[in-house]
Design a protein around this motif. Structure first.
Motif, PDB file in Angstrom:
ATOM      1  N   MET A  45     -30.705  24.906  28.316  1.00  0.00           N
ATOM      2  CA  MET A  45     -30.182  24.087  29.405  1.00  0.00           C
ATOM      3  C   MET A  45     -28.763  23.653  29.047  1.00  0.00           C
ATOM      4  SD  MET A  45     -31.964  20.558  30.814  1.00  0.00           S
ATOM      5  CE  MET A  45     -33.556  21.378  31.010  1.00  0.00           C
TER       6      MET A  45
ATOM      7  N   ASP B 155     -29.280  27.673  36.361  1.00  0.00           N
ATOM      8  CA  ASP B 155     -28.117  26.901  36.800  1.00  0.00           C
ATOM      9  C   ASP B 155     -26.902  27.823  36.858  1.00  0.00           C
ATOM     10  OD1 ASP B 155     -27.454  27.356  34.166  1.00  0.00           O
ATOM     11  OD2 ASP B 155     -27.474  25.257  33.564  1.00  0.00           O
TER      12      ASP B 155
ATOM     13  N   GLU C 285     -36.972  27.684  35.063  1.00  0.00           N
ATOM     14  CA  GLU C 285     -37.190  26.425  35.770  1.00  0.00           C
ATOM     15  C   GLU C 285     -35.967  26.071  36.584  1.00  0.00           C
ATOM     16  OE1 GLU C 285     -37.546  22.882  33.416  1.00  0.00           O
ATOM     17  OE2 GLU C 285     -36.057  23.538  31.947  1.00  0.00           O
ATOM     18  N   MET C 286     -36.121  25.046  37.425  1.00  0.00           N
ATOM     19  CA  MET C 286     -35.013  24.514  38.215  1.00  0.00           C
ATOM     20  C   MET C 286     -34.783  23.060  37.844  1.00  0.00           C
ATOM     21  SD  MET C 286     -35.596  25.998  42.075  1.00  0.00           S
ATOM     22  CE  MET C 286     -37.382  26.104  42.184  1.00  0.00           C
ATOM     23  N   SER C 287     -33.658  22.530  38.260  1.00  0.00           N
ATOM     24  CA  SER C 287     -33.422  21.094  38.145  1.00  0.00           C
ATOM     25  C   SER C 287     -34.445  20.361  38.997  1.00  0.00           C
ATOM     26  CB  SER C 287     -32.011  20.757  38.624  1.00  0.00           C
ATOM     27  OG  SER C 287     -31.870  19.364  38.836  1.00  0.00           O
TER      28      SER C 287
ATOM     29  N   GLU D  24     -37.600  28.527  27.803  1.00  0.00           N
ATOM     30  CA  GLU D  24     -37.674  28.066  29.193  1.00  0.00           C
ATOM     31  C   GLU D  24     -36.236  27.903  29.681  1.00  0.00           C
ATOM     32  OE1 GLU D  24     -39.676  24.477  31.887  1.00  0.00           O
ATOM     33  OE2 GLU D  24     -39.513  24.244  29.716  1.00  0.00           O
ATOM     34  N   TYR D  25     -35.824  28.809  30.546  1.00  0.00           N
ATOM     35  CA  TYR D  25     -34.426  28.877  30.978  1.00  0.00           C
ATOM     36  C   TYR D  25     -34.200  28.111  32.281  1.00  0.00           C
ATOM     37  CZ  TYR D  25     -33.885  32.690  27.605  1.00  0.00           C
ATOM     38  OH  TYR D  25     -33.839  33.448  26.458  1.00  0.00           O
ATOM     39  N   LEU D  26     -33.220  27.225  32.268  1.00  0.00           N
ATOM     40  CA  LEU D  26     -32.828  26.535  33.491  1.00  0.00           C
ATOM     41  C   LEU D  26     -31.952  27.464  34.324  1.00  0.00           C
ATOM     42  CD1 LEU D  26     -32.718  23.878  35.171  1.00  0.00           C
ATOM     43  CD2 LEU D  26     -30.577  23.372  33.968  1.00  0.00           C
TER      44      LEU D  26
ATOM     45  N   HIS E 222     -36.317  24.528  25.630  1.00  0.00           N
ATOM     46  CA  HIS E 222     -35.386  24.530  26.751  1.00  0.00           C
ATOM     47  C   HIS E 222     -34.085  25.243  26.398  1.00  0.00           C
ATOM     48  CE1 HIS E 222     -37.584  21.801  29.374  1.00  0.00           C
ATOM     49  NE2 HIS E 222     -37.769  20.969  28.353  1.00  0.00           N
TER      50      HIS E 222
ATOM     51  N   TYR F 144     -41.241  20.101  41.616  1.00  0.00           N
ATOM     52  CA  TYR F 144     -39.964  20.050  42.330  1.00  0.00           C
ATOM     53  C   TYR F 144     -40.154  19.259  43.619  1.00  0.00           C
ATOM     54  CZ  TYR F 144     -39.132  23.655  38.879  1.00  0.00           C
ATOM     55  OH  TYR F 144     -39.032  24.344  37.689  1.00  0.00           O
TER      56      TYR F 144
END
Length: 246
Positions: free
Chosen positions: A62, A102, A125-127, A98-100, A60, A157
């Protein structure tokens, strides 16, 4: 809840003998995945028994949770590879992230090259709470920088479960979809399994990933499938060969 469950195959029976896993948390002590090199080896060994022979570690990135950078991820990977060379020499491991998506992601992307699955494919990815306000701007910027966004586990999601048209919009905007295999066995619950089935039956998944973090995830990969769309699942699995290296 899941009719004709007994007639569906076991997930591990569908995984090809030369499968490439593009999403797993195998680097030790860097996020919420493997904690030690022994954990990494146990997970890799267990996944090899299922037919997976190449692995891409995707720790991650994040902000305020897992403050990983390209530099520290690559340092961890170099150390891990050295230990695997002596303790698990048959492990074919590469590294990405794996990039959030944001508020800090675009700044990071413009600051340094992203760690990609292969070529210009980047896992994002998303929140789980909500999509970023600027989601489609972010997706546009990713592509403007020359990357192809691969959206991790869209089925997870929950805010899209009652608005599945957003899946169509994401695809139209150039997002590729990566299914978490554990969703097909109901590991994340009935609602996520249903969302995965919906996306599968529409043939919208491009790739799959284990998203393995620990032994419970590994065990889940040997459970029986609970979703329809098995032919599309097999096709998405086969697509992972795009990421194979010699």
């Amino acid at each position: 809840m899941f009719p004709f469950l007994s007639r569906k195959p076991f997930l591990n029976d569908l995984i090809p003998s030369n499968h490439v896993d593009i999403h797993a948390h195998l680097l030790p002590g860097i996020d919420d995945g493997a904690k030690t090199i022994e954990d990494s080896i146990e997970l890799i060994t267990g996944m090899q028994a299922l037919g997976i022979d190449q692995f891409i570690a995707t720790p991650h990135v994040m902000s305020a949770v897992w403050e990983n950078t390209r530099a520290n991820i690559e340092a961890n990977y170099t150390s891990t590879k050295a230990q695997l060379a002596t303790q698990k020499p048959d492990a074919s491991l590469r590294v990405a992230a794996e990039y959030l998506m944001d508020g800090t992601f675009l700044e990071l992307m413009h600051k340094e090259p992203l760690l990609t699955l292969k070529d210009n494919y980047v896992l994002v990815e998303m929140s789980y709470l909500s999509a970023p306000i600027q989601l489609y701007d972010i997706i546009f910027e990713i592509q403007l920088e020359g990357y192809k966004p691969v959206l991790a586990h869209p089925e997870r999601y929950l805010f899209y479960h009652q608005n599945t048209r957003e899946f169509n919009k994401l695809k139209q905007q150039g997002c590729l979809f990566q299914l978490n295999l554990l969703a097909t066995v109901g590991y994340y619950g009935a609602n996520v399994a249903q969302a995965a089935e919906t996306i599968l039956q529409k043939g919208m998944y491009d790739f799959v990933g284990t998203d393995v973090h620990h032994q419970n995830h590994l065990k889940g990969l040997s459970q029986r499938i609970r979703t329809k769309g098995i032919e599309n699942l097999k096709e998405a699995m086969a697509n992972n060969q795009l990421f194979r290296t010699k």
